[in-house]
Design a protein around this motif. Structure first.
Motif, PDB file in Angstrom:
ATOM      1  N   SER A 225       0.846  -1.201   0.000  1.00  0.00           N
ATOM      2  CA  SER A 225       0.000   0.000   0.000  1.00  0.00           C
ATOM      3  C   SER A 225       0.877   1.245   0.000  1.00  0.00           C
ATOM      4  O   SER A 225       2.044   1.209   0.421  1.00  0.00           O
ATOM      5  CB  SER A 225      -0.902  -0.010   1.236  1.00  0.00           C
ATOM      6  OG  SER A 225      -1.554   1.229   1.404  1.00  0.00           O
ATOM      7  N   HIS A 226       0.308   2.345  -0.464  1.00  0.00           N
ATOM      8  CA  HIS A 226       0.999   3.635  -0.349  1.00  0.00           C
ATOM      9  C   HIS A 226       1.183   4.026   1.118  1.00  0.00           C
ATOM     10  O   HIS A 226       2.013   4.883   1.436  1.00  0.00           O
ATOM     11  CB  HIS A 226       0.208   4.729  -1.071  1.00  0.00           C
ATOM     12  CG  HIS A 226       0.319   4.672  -2.570  1.00  0.00           C
ATOM     13  ND1 HIS A 226       1.520   4.529  -3.216  1.00  0.00           N
ATOM     14  CD2 HIS A 226      -0.632   4.737  -3.545  1.00  0.00           C
ATOM     15  CE1 HIS A 226       1.319   4.520  -4.526  1.00  0.00           C
ATOM     16  NE2 HIS A 226       0.031   4.638  -4.743  1.00  0.00           N
ATOM     17  N   VAL A 227       0.404   3.414   1.995  1.00  0.00           N
ATOM     18  CA  VAL A 227       0.518   3.720   3.419  1.00  0.00           C
ATOM     19  C   VAL A 227       1.838   3.201   3.990  1.00  0.00           C
ATOM     20  O   VAL A 227       2.284   3.671   5.045  1.00  0.00           O
ATOM     21  CB  VAL A 227      -0.691   3.114   4.185  1.00  0.00           C
ATOM     22  CG1 VAL A 227      -0.588   3.359   5.684  1.00  0.00           C
ATOM     23  CG2 VAL A 227      -1.994   3.708   3.656  1.00  0.00           C
ATOM     24  N   ASP A 228       2.501   2.267   3.296  1.00  0.00           N
ATOM     25  CA  ASP A 228       3.735   1.667   3.808  1.00  0.00           C
ATOM     26  C   ASP A 228       4.765   2.716   4.197  1.00  0.00           C
ATOM     27  O   ASP A 228       5.309   2.699   5.307  1.00  0.00           O
ATOM     28  CB  ASP A 228       4.353   0.730   2.757  1.00  0.00           C
ATOM     29  CG  ASP A 228       3.477  -0.469   2.449  1.00  0.00           C
ATOM     30  OD1 ASP A 228       2.657  -0.830   3.311  1.00  0.00           O
ATOM     31  OD2 ASP A 228       3.617  -1.038   1.358  1.00  0.00           O
ATOM     32  N   TYR A 229       5.074   3.626   3.252  1.00  0.00           N
ATOM     33  CA  TYR A 229       6.133   4.591   3.567  1.00  0.00           C
ATOM     34  C   TYR A 229       5.659   5.677   4.524  1.00  0.00           C
ATOM     35  O   TYR A 229       6.464   6.245   5.262  1.00  0.00           O
ATOM     36  CB  TYR A 229       6.734   5.213   2.296  1.00  0.00           C
ATOM     37  CG  TYR A 229       5.797   5.491   1.165  1.00  0.00           C
ATOM     38  CD1 TYR A 229       5.748   4.630   0.070  1.00  0.00           C
ATOM     39  CD2 TYR A 229       4.969   6.603   1.157  1.00  0.00           C
ATOM     40  CE1 TYR A 229       4.903   4.875  -0.992  1.00  0.00           C
ATOM     41  CE2 TYR A 229       4.124   6.854   0.089  1.00  0.00           C
ATOM     42  CZ  TYR A 229       4.096   5.981  -0.989  1.00  0.00           C
ATOM     43  OH  TYR A 229       3.250   6.215  -2.046  1.00  0.00           O
ATOM     44  N   VAL A 230       4.361   5.945   4.540  1.00  0.00           N
ATOM     45  CA  VAL A 230       3.834   6.914   5.511  1.00  0.00           C
ATOM     46  C   VAL A 230       4.013   6.373   6.931  1.00  0.00           C
ATOM     47  O   VAL A 230       4.495   7.078   7.824  1.00  0.00           O
ATOM     48  CB  VAL A 230       2.344   7.206   5.236  1.00  0.00           C
ATOM     49  CG1 VAL A 230       1.796   8.158   6.295  1.00  0.00           C
ATOM     50  CG2 VAL A 230       2.156   7.796   3.846  1.00  0.00           C
ATOM     51  N   SER A 231       3.636   5.104   7.128  1.00  0.00           N
ATOM     52  CA  SER A 231       3.712   4.523   8.470  1.00  0.00           C
ATOM     53  C   SER A 231       5.156   4.433   8.950  1.00  0.00           C
ATOM     54  O   SER A 231       5.448   4.719  10.115  1.00  0.00           O
ATOM     55  CB  SER A 231       3.047   3.146   8.502  1.00  0.00           C
ATOM     56  OG  SER A 231       3.659   2.256   7.595  1.00  0.00           O
ATOM     57  N   LEU A 232       6.083   4.058   8.071  1.00  0.00           N
ATOM     58  CA  LEU A 232       7.480   3.941   8.495  1.00  0.00           C
ATOM     59  C   LEU A 232       8.079   5.308   8.824  1.00  0.00           C
ATOM     60  O   LEU A 232       8.836   5.451   9.793  1.00  0.00           O
ATOM     61  CB  LEU A 232       8.312   3.236   7.417  1.00  0.00           C
ATOM     62  CG  LEU A 232       9.763   2.937   7.792  1.00  0.00           C
ATOM     63  CD1 LEU A 232       9.840   2.105   9.077  1.00  0.00           C
ATOM     64  CD2 LEU A 232      10.480   2.217   6.655  1.00  0.00           C
ATOM     65  N   GLN A 233       7.723   6.318   8.038  1.00  0.00           N
ATOM     66  CA  GLN A 233       8.239   7.654   8.316  1.00  0.00           C
ATOM     67  C   GLN A 233       7.763   8.162   9.681  1.00  0.00           C
ATOM     68  O   GLN A 233       8.550   8.720  10.457  1.00  0.00           O
ATOM     69  CB  GLN A 233       7.798   8.632   7.222  1.00  0.00           C
ATOM     70  CG  GLN A 233       8.483   8.449   5.875  1.00  0.00           C
ATOM     71  CD  GLN A 233       9.925   8.904   5.853  1.00  0.00           C
ATOM     72  OE1 GLN A 233      10.804   8.195   6.317  1.00  0.00           O
ATOM     73  NE2 GLN A 233      10.197  10.070   5.311  1.00  0.00           N
ATOM     74  N   ILE A 234       6.479   7.986   9.988  1.00  0.00           N
ATOM     75  CA  ILE A 234       5.989   8.530  11.264  1.00  0.00           C
ATOM     76  C   ILE A 234       6.488   7.692  12.447  1.00  0.00           C
ATOM     77  O   ILE A 234       6.652   8.223  13.545  1.00  0.00           O
ATOM     78  CB  ILE A 234       4.453   8.661  11.281  1.00  0.00           C
ATOM     79  CG1 ILE A 234       3.757   7.320  11.169  1.00  0.00           C
ATOM     80  CG2 ILE A 234       3.977   9.605  10.189  1.00  0.00           C
ATOM     81  CD1 ILE A 234       2.251   7.432  11.261  1.00  0.00           C
TER      82      ILE A 234
END
Length: 810
Positions: A225-234
């Motif tokens: 998902s595109h959420v992958d890099y969002v979750s890792l960054q936060i």
């Protein structure tokens, strides 16, 4: 000789496995708490929790916004572990470092020199240069022209670098981006982001040492998902770790969003580099600069997002650049950290299904991005992120080189590098699987798709979820923490997240009865568990070749020789589809048989060879397994059957390429003709849809585009088809059948004989028996006639472009 006839008992259970490390919870009061692992009604168990909403709590909302934008406490990000990156001029400093890279400077000089020589040969530098007289004027013109070209190439490099590099140079911007991303993420995933306290503490210790050694951490997550890099960054922001530069395809670099992501950590690269030597060198120079400076990196080893729910084979593009940086000695070392990101529900699954069914992938744009906000009000459960133990890339390279040096046959440098790269890619994927957590939605989806019948009662659903949880743990897998909640509550939560669009409830019955509404979409969640059971599934599918015959047990047993041969055939067929243990077929098969026997799914008859060594002679279902209606054996078969169907469809679709006896308007090609690969695959998909609706294919998901592509790739590796790809990206790839695999045609159509038919029949031997497939002769006639009809359509689609090209093999 003897057989096993034990009472059924599970080999492992939740009580026999060690407790998982507790979840980490960081609360709004800046305190860190360790909680007993598990789901909980309270939303504060996650690392990232839902933030205050203005409508429900305006004062708390204003307070949180004030704390974030003033940078109070951990929000300031002043003491993060890693190299400094948030300062004015950071982007310009990075550009200067990249553009002054010795590698890039040398490549610019090389390309300029080649261009000058070419222009000289073509007489573009004057008559003297063309004649090669070697006068002073000629040398001056060459030097002057070379300098011009070098300046031009450096200008191009500067523009490309500015468009490529991430520009994390403002802490105020990063604080705002963190707040916005967390708001959006926790609105969609209302149970927050969870990590393991043990893994986080280990990661912080590794990051601290890496920062002192000026080594980068390369995060390699799975990509669903595109959420992958969002979750890792936060997560990195909240834990105080230097934010990684995220390698991203420039298809996401559209107006507004592209600039925002670039300043939040994205580096943009082309989806395809082609043979652009300057661009290739520029990317390598930037990767070198990041790793030499100790900046963290993040890239997806699978390349694109998985549309099927399981891991994709590794893509070696950007990974090869990182490997080359260290292997060449330009970078001392880097730390590899495989990451698993699992979701209760993936936002993009609806669009994935459309793509898999043949709809073209829409180009990313701002309107589509903003329209996702409608999804963010849904309750999609939680996100679980797990970190494998990090390891040194330098140590890995040295160990592999030592292995290569012990091989009887020395490989050249290119083959060594390719083997090293493949080993790295599959090692990372294997470690991602090792730390992956099976979510409740995956458990429920798997159970619903591996039971016979239309639906399942609530009590049976709960029992099978508990059974599957035990099987996952017995295989060394992890189940999302349940805590003290009863399984019934966990199942209810999973059903709520999946929603009535995927799982239906039959009204008015004495017991709640559930059924799969959208089996295709639900298969995405089932595929999240298949890696744990792939060996058992292959053995069961091989045994099924005899079980499907029916009759007494003596007719359904299979010799070890036949079992070994069919397992070998299937494992080779799916070697690009699944990640297998590296110990080899004989070891894996022996271990799997031992486990299935211990679980009392099968019984084994053993004998001794001429040397008196015990060996397996026959394998069959155990008496206990038969008494329970083959529920465990069927479970393993149901997991693999859709993939077997897809492979069979891929093989049988190749018969569409059989040339006619005589030229006709519908299919006017000689046997040497190559057809457009994409159009053939589109026709294969249409062929599969027709077979499904006519009852000759049991699983609609078998027609999905990605699995068909994988099958065709495997057939190309086997030499069954010849695929030709042009250098020009606008010229489509072509396909034709290899001569030795070409079926024969009689007056009544394609003949069910030959190498290709036997190959398809061997796959079919492990397929699920369907109501319309009892009569083999009828099936042969019906399927091959349909292949001819669809193949004729393929011919009509391509005939125009064929004749415009003037015929030939393409």
């Amino acid at each position: 000789m003897g057989s096993s006839n034990k009472k059924r008992k599970p080999r492992a259970s939740s009580s026999s496995t060690p407790e998982q490390a507790p979840d980490l919870s960081i609360t709004a009061d800046d305190q860190v708490y360790l909680h007993a692992a598990g789901y909980n009604e309270s939303p504060d168990r996650g690392l990232i929790n839902s933030m205050a909403r203005f409508r429900s709590s305006p004062l708390d909302f204003i307070r949180e916004v004030s704390l974030h934008f003033s940078g109070t406490g951990w929000r300031s990000f002043d003491d993060h572990i890693g190299q400094p990156e948030f300062y004015s001029g950071f982007s310009e400093d990075m550009k200067t470092r990249v553009l002054s890279s010795p590698m890039l400077v040398a490549k610019v000089r090389e390309l300029a020199a080649k261009r000058v020589e070419m222009e000289a040969k073509e007489g573009l530098l004057g008559e003297e240069a063309h004649n090669g007289s070697g006068g002073v004027g000629e040398k001056d013109r060459k030097v002057k022209r070379r300098v011009q070209i070098e300046e031009s190439l450096m200008e191009v490099s500067e523009t490309w670098t500015d468009n490529m590099i991430c520009k994390m140079e403002s802490k105020n911007f990063i604080r705002g981006a963190y707040y916005l991303a967390t708001q959006l993420l926790t609105r969609a995933y209302h149970q927050g982001v969870h990590v393991s306290s043990e893994e986080v503490l280990r990661l912080r210790a590794v990051a601290d040492k890496a920062a002192k050694d000026k080594h980068s951490i390369i995060f390699l997550p799975c990509h669903r998902s595109h959420v992958d890099y969002v979750s890792l960054q936060i997560i990195c922001y909240r834990l105080g770790l230097a934010l990684p530069t995220v390698v991203a395809g420039d298809n996401l670099n559209f107006p507004v969003v592209g600039s925002f992501l670039q300043h939040a950590g994205a580096m943009w690269i082309r989806r395809s580099f082609g043979d652009d030597q300057l661009y290739i060198t520029l990317v390598q120079a930037y990767i070198d600069t990041l790793l030499q400076s100790g900046y963290n990196l993040e890239c997806f080893v699978e390349g694109g997002r998985s549309r099927t729910g399981k891991l994709l084979p590794p893509k070696f593009g950007i990974l090869s650049y990182m490997l080359d940086s260290v292997a060449s000695g330009r970078v001392d070392d880097a730390i590899i950290c495989p990451v698993s990101t699992q979701y209760d529900k993936v936002i993009e699954v609806d669009s994935y299904i459309s793509e898999l069914l043949g709809q073209p992938k829409p180009k990313e744009n701002l309107m589509d991005f903003l329209s996702a906000s409608s999804v963010l009000s849904l309750k999609l459960g939680r996100v679980d992120v797990r970190f494998h133990e990090p390891w040194s890339l330098r140590t890995f390279i040295n160990q592999q080189r030592e292995r290569f040096s012990q091989l009887p046959q020395q490989l050249d440098t290119k083959e060594d590098r390719l083997r090293l790269l493949r080993t790295l890619g599959y090692k990372v994927l294997s470690e991602i699987n090792d730390v992956s957590v099976v979510m409740p939605t995956a458990l429920v989806g798997t159970v619903l798709l591996t039971l016979r019948g239309r639906g399942v009662g609530k009590s049976e659903l709960i029992r099978r979820v508990e059974w599957l949880s035990d099987r996952v743990r017995a295989q060394g897998g992890r189940v999302a923490h349940f805590g003290n909640l009863p399984t019934s509550v966990v199942v209810d939560r999973a059903l709520e997240v999946l929603g009535p669009g995927l799982v239906g409830l039959v009204p008015g019955l004495p017991e709640d009865t559930y059924y799969a509404v959208d089996r295709f979409q639900l298969s995405f969640y089932r595929n999240m568990t298949i890696h744990l059971f792939i060996l058992q599934s292959l053995v069961s599918a091989a045994l099924y070749t005899h079980v499907k015959r029916g009759g007494g047990p003596e007719y359904q047993r299979i010799s070890y020789t036949d079992l070994h041969a069919q397992v070998h055939f299937l494992s080779q067929l799916f070697r690009g589809e699944f990640i297998f243990p590296t110990e080899g077929l004989d070891h894996n098969l022996a271990k799997t048989l031992e486990g299935l026997e211990a679980d009392n799914v099968i019984k084994i008859q053993r004998g001794k060879d001429l040397n008196g060594v015990e060996k397996v002679e026959y394998v069959e279902l155990s008496d206990a397994e038969r008494e329970t209606g083959r529920e465990n054996f069927d479970f393993y078969c149901f997991l693999i059957w859709p993939f077997i169907e897809a492979a069979w469809l891929g093989a049988i679709s190749l018969t569409m390429l059989t040339p006619p006896l005589t030229h006709s308007s519908s299919s006017p090609f000689p046997s040497s003709t190559s057809l457009e690969l994409k159009k053939v695959q589109d026709r294969a998909q249409l062929f599969g849809k027709t077979l499904y609706h006519q009852g000759d294919l049991s699983y609609f998901e078998a027609v999905n585009k990605e699995t068909l592509k994988n099958a065709y790739t495997r057939f190309e590796e086997e030499g069954m088809i010849v695929v030709t790809k042009a250098r020009d990206k606008n010229t489509p790839a072509t396909i034709k059948l290899a001569d030795e695999w070409m079926p024969q045609r009689g007056m009544k159509g394609i003949i069910a004989e030959g190498k290709l038919w036997r190959f398809a029949e061997r796959i079919s031997a492990s397929r699920r028996e369907g109501k319309n497939r009892r009569d083999g002769a009828t099936v042969q006639t019906r399927v091959l006639e349909l292949a001819d009809k669809v193949g004729g359509g393929c011919g009509r689609m391509i005939v125009g472009c064929f004749w415009r090209r003037g015929g030939g093999s393409g």
